[in-house]
Enzyme design. Sequence first.
Site, short mmCIF file in Angstrom:
data_model
loop_
_atom_site.label_atom_id
_atom_site.label_comp_id
_atom_site.label_asym_id
_atom_site.label_seq_id
_atom_site.Cartn_x
_atom_site.Cartn_y
_atom_site.Cartn_z
N HIS A 225 29.10 69.93 53.95
CA HIS A 225 28.29 69.25 52.71
C HIS A 225 28.09 70.39 51.78
O HIS A 225 26.88 70.36 51.46
CB HIS A 225 27.11 68.59 53.23
CG HIS A 225 26.70 67.64 52.15
ND1 HIS A 225 26.07 66.43 52.74
CD2 HIS A 225 26.76 67.26 50.91
CE1 HIS A 225 25.57 65.52 51.67
NE2 HIS A 225 26.21 66.23 50.47
N ARG B 67 29.78 60.08 50.84
CA ARG B 67 28.47 60.17 51.73
C ARG B 67 29.26 59.65 53.16
O ARG B 67 30.14 58.86 53.03
CB ARG B 67 27.19 59.27 51.43
CG ARG B 67 26.27 59.76 50.38
CD ARG B 67 25.63 60.65 50.82
NE ARG B 67 24.60 61.17 49.78
CZ ARG B 67 25.05 62.24 48.83
NH1 ARG B 67 25.98 62.76 48.68
NH2 ARG B 67 23.98 62.34 47.93
N GLU C 1 24.42 64.27 59.73
CA GLU C 1 24.30 65.76 59.52
C GLU C 1 23.20 66.58 59.69
O GLU C 1 22.12 66.05 59.65
CB GLU C 1 24.54 65.82 57.97
CG GLU C 1 25.94 65.32 57.37
CD GLU C 1 26.05 65.31 55.83
OE1 GLU C 1 25.25 65.98 55.09
OE2 GLU C 1 27.19 64.74 55.39
#
Length: 319
Positions: free
Chosen positions: A286, A238, A267
């Site tokens: 991601h 993360r 994000e």
Amino acid sequence: MTKPLVYVTRKLAREVIDELREVAAVEVWEEDRPCPREVFLQKAEQAEALLTMLTDRVDEELLTRAQNLKVVANMAVGYDNIDAEAAKKRGVTVTNTPDVLTEATADLTFALLMATARRITEANRFLLAGEWTSWSPNLLAGQNVYHSTLGIIGMGRIGEAVARRAQGFGMKILYHNRRPKPESEERVGAGYRQLDDLLRESDYVVMLTPLTPETRQMMGEREFSLMKPTAVFINVSRGGTVDEEALYRALAEKKIWAAGLDVFQKEPVPMDHPLLTLPNVVALPHIGSATYQTRLEMAKLAAANIRAVLEGKEPVTPV
């Protein structure tokens, strides 16, 4: 008898929705972007189950309004978007999707390590820009992967899967965890290290921890200063586990050699983010578990958890 409402915050495969419709009325946010907060709150007020993504914040505000809610099924292995303690106090079950994304995420982790070590994206840009005019001994020279030392921070399922891939490259495997895992050491031939020692010894440091109060900004200026100047940092955990300003300085000042990042603190990452300006950063949006097969299995598992709770059974993968 009225069926309970399940709200799904992103368009999923028809077979997953059909499975849910056997036991519930299902509404889906059909657009390929996060469900707007106000829409999410309104639907949560009526729903008995939510099938959520990492982009959906399940917090005190939502849980206070969602008086009928029984289960939140997060389509991810992580669940830092959910206030699990607040849910527990209200008797709301929280589930995630472990195991089914392990191998795909490990594939991506090793692909990112390879791409960063061998400057793959940089070389591709170099060629497409028409800059390749001759061969040179030092042209886009990278770092060896074979027979180097891999340090894994967070030896869970994905960590072990990455270690298995590293075995094929003859890598020495080190790991750091909250506590030693002798069973992992036996399975993948890894050696336990305290964090500082792992950082000093490793050629590649791979971050695979969940985001918790203990791991938030676990990698900062002090930690990067311990790494070799030829070392590569990879983050597929993360974004919040890393102090991004400290990482930028370490890369810009050549304190470490390069970084491969699949995750960021914010994000989608802003295009003016300083890390995106550096040639020695390989950045991805991601996509750790992003294979068609894996995402389908994740959705099926989330749906199975919802169905189990609505039918009065134990969930398959409770948090």
